[in-house]
Design a protein around this motif. Structure first.
Motif, short mmCIF file in Angstrom:
data_model
loop_
_atom_site.label_atom_id
_atom_site.label_comp_id
_atom_site.label_asym_id
_atom_site.label_seq_id
_atom_site.Cartn_x
_atom_site.Cartn_y
_atom_site.Cartn_z
N VAL A 62 -23.42 11.98 -14.25
CA VAL A 62 -22.58 10.79 -14.22
C VAL A 62 -21.26 11.36 -14.52
CG1 VAL A 62 -22.15 8.83 -15.47
CG2 VAL A 62 -24.59 9.41 -14.89
N VAL A 63 -20.29 10.70 -13.97
CA VAL A 63 -18.84 10.89 -14.06
C VAL A 63 -18.06 9.75 -14.16
CG1 VAL A 63 -16.75 12.05 -13.20
CG2 VAL A 63 -18.88 13.04 -12.76
N GLU A 64 -17.70 9.57 -15.27
CA GLU A 64 -16.77 8.32 -15.66
C GLU A 64 -15.27 8.45 -16.11
OE1 GLU A 64 -20.32 5.94 -17.71
OE2 GLU A 64 -19.33 7.32 -19.03
N VAL A 65 -14.52 7.42 -15.77
CA VAL A 65 -13.20 7.51 -16.36
C VAL A 65 -13.10 6.33 -17.42
CG1 VAL A 65 -10.72 7.26 -15.65
CG2 VAL A 65 -12.26 8.58 -14.14
N TRP A 66 -12.50 6.65 -18.41
CA TRP A 66 -12.31 5.43 -19.42
C TRP A 66 -10.77 5.64 -20.00
CZ3 TRP A 66 -16.24 2.49 -21.70
CH2 TRP A 66 -17.51 2.97 -21.37
N GLU A 67 -10.38 4.15 -20.53
CA GLU A 67 -9.09 4.24 -20.96
C GLU A 67 -8.74 5.17 -22.06
OE1 GLU A 67 -8.30 0.11 -21.89
OE2 GLU A 67 -8.88 -0.48 -19.94
N SER A 68 -9.91 5.61 -23.01
CA SER A 68 -9.57 6.39 -24.09
C SER A 68 -10.94 7.04 -24.48
CB SER A 68 -8.95 5.44 -25.15
OG SER A 68 -9.79 4.61 -25.73
N ALA A 69 -10.83 8.11 -25.32
CA ALA A 69 -12.05 8.74 -25.69
C ALA A 69 -12.70 7.76 -26.84
CB ALA A 69 -11.56 9.77 -26.70
N GLN A 70 -11.88 6.76 -27.48
CA GLN A 70 -12.56 6.04 -28.50
C GLN A 70 -13.50 4.90 -27.54
OE1 GLN A 70 -9.23 6.66 -28.29
NE2 GLN A 70 -9.29 7.92 -30.44
N HIS A 71 -12.83 4.30 -26.51
CA HIS A 71 -13.77 3.35 -25.71
C HIS A 71 -15.24 4.31 -25.15
CE1 HIS A 71 -10.28 1.03 -24.92
NE2 HIS A 71 -10.89 0.12 -25.21
N HIS A 72 -14.93 5.38 -24.89
CA HIS A 72 -16.11 6.36 -24.21
C HIS A 72 -17.13 6.51 -25.36
CE1 HIS A 72 -18.08 10.42 -23.93
NE2 HIS A 72 -18.20 9.71 -22.49
N ASP A 73 -16.69 6.88 -26.40
CA ASP A 73 -17.49 7.38 -27.46
C ASP A 73 -18.31 6.34 -27.98
OD1 ASP A 73 -16.41 9.85 -26.97
OD2 ASP A 73 -15.18 9.85 -28.90
N ARG A 74 -17.53 5.04 -28.33
CA ARG A 74 -18.23 3.95 -28.82
C ARG A 74 -19.62 3.44 -27.71
NH1 ARG A 74 -14.59 0.08 -28.35
NH2 ARG A 74 -13.27 0.85 -29.86
N PHE A 75 -19.14 3.48 -26.65
CA PHE A 75 -20.10 3.16 -25.79
C PHE A 75 -21.34 4.05 -25.79
CE2 PHE A 75 -22.09 2.82 -21.37
CZ PHE A 75 -22.28 1.58 -21.21
N ILE A 76 -21.15 5.31 -25.58
CA ILE A 76 -22.19 6.30 -25.88
C ILE A 76 -23.03 5.93 -27.22
CG2 ILE A 76 -22.86 8.65 -25.87
CD1 ILE A 76 -22.08 7.90 -23.10
N ARG A 77 -22.48 5.92 -28.15
CA ARG A 77 -23.11 5.66 -29.38
C ARG A 77 -23.65 4.49 -29.52
NH1 ARG A 77 -18.83 6.17 -32.20
NH2 ARG A 77 -18.21 3.91 -32.48
N GLU A 78 -23.16 3.38 -29.11
CA GLU A 78 -23.51 1.99 -29.51
C GLU A 78 -24.73 1.53 -28.29
OE1 GLU A 78 -20.53 -0.62 -30.40
OE2 GLU A 78 -19.91 0.64 -32.08
N ARG A 79 -24.43 2.07 -27.06
CA ARG A 79 -25.28 1.51 -26.08
C ARG A 79 -26.19 2.30 -25.46
NH1 ARG A 79 -21.81 -2.99 -23.52
NH2 ARG A 79 -23.42 -3.37 -22.14
N VAL A 80 -25.61 3.63 -25.22
CA VAL A 80 -26.18 4.64 -24.28
C VAL A 80 -27.49 5.34 -25.03
CG1 VAL A 80 -26.31 6.85 -22.79
CG2 VAL A 80 -24.44 5.08 -22.50
N MET A 81 -26.94 5.82 -26.26
CA MET A 81 -27.87 6.61 -27.05
C MET A 81 -29.03 5.68 -27.45
SD MET A 81 -26.85 9.58 -26.70
CE MET A 81 -28.06 10.52 -27.75
N PRO A 82 -28.92 4.60 -27.90
CA PRO A 82 -30.05 3.71 -28.33
C PRO A 82 -30.91 3.39 -27.25
CG PRO A 82 -27.94 2.96 -29.34
CD PRO A 82 -27.61 3.98 -28.35
N ALA A 83 -30.42 3.12 -25.78
CA ALA A 83 -31.20 2.83 -24.76
C ALA A 83 -32.21 4.14 -24.42
CB ALA A 83 -30.39 2.51 -23.61
#
Length: 94
Positions: free
Chosen positions: A50-71
């Motif tokens: 998967v390749v993604e572009v995010w506005e910031s590292a904070q947006h990316h990291d929050r999404f990975i931590r709060e949504r991707v990893m739990p799923a």
């Protein structure tokens, strides 16, 4: 600063990727804050990338931590590698 996130799971496949996406993005019209682009494809030697572009590292990291990893944990998914770097340039065709 925009960032590019690269994720690779050697033991992932299209079905596992899709099951994860279905959990974390049930409404494709309600994308996560900060996401600019998302692309997914089989890896050249197998696995899934998967390749993604995010506005910031904070947006990316929050999404990975709060949504991707739990799923991924709920699905019993194997681990995946993540690399993040700042975007230098982008070209997007219309």
């Amino acid at each position: 600063m925009p960032i590019l996130g690269y994720h690779y799971g050697p033991d992932w496949n299209q079905e596992l990727y899709q099951a994860t996406v279905d959990r974390i993005l049930p409404d494709r019209n309600d994308l996560p804050s900060g996401l600019i682009a998302h692309y997914a494809a089989p890896g050249e030697g197998g696995g899934w990338q998967v390749v993604e572009v995010w506005e910031s590292a904070q947006h990316h990291d929050r999404f990975i931590r709060e949504r991707v990893m739990p799923a991924a944990q709920e699905l019993g998914a194997p681990p995946f590698e993540t690399k993040v770097t700042e975007v230098y340039n982008s070209l997007v065709a219309k």
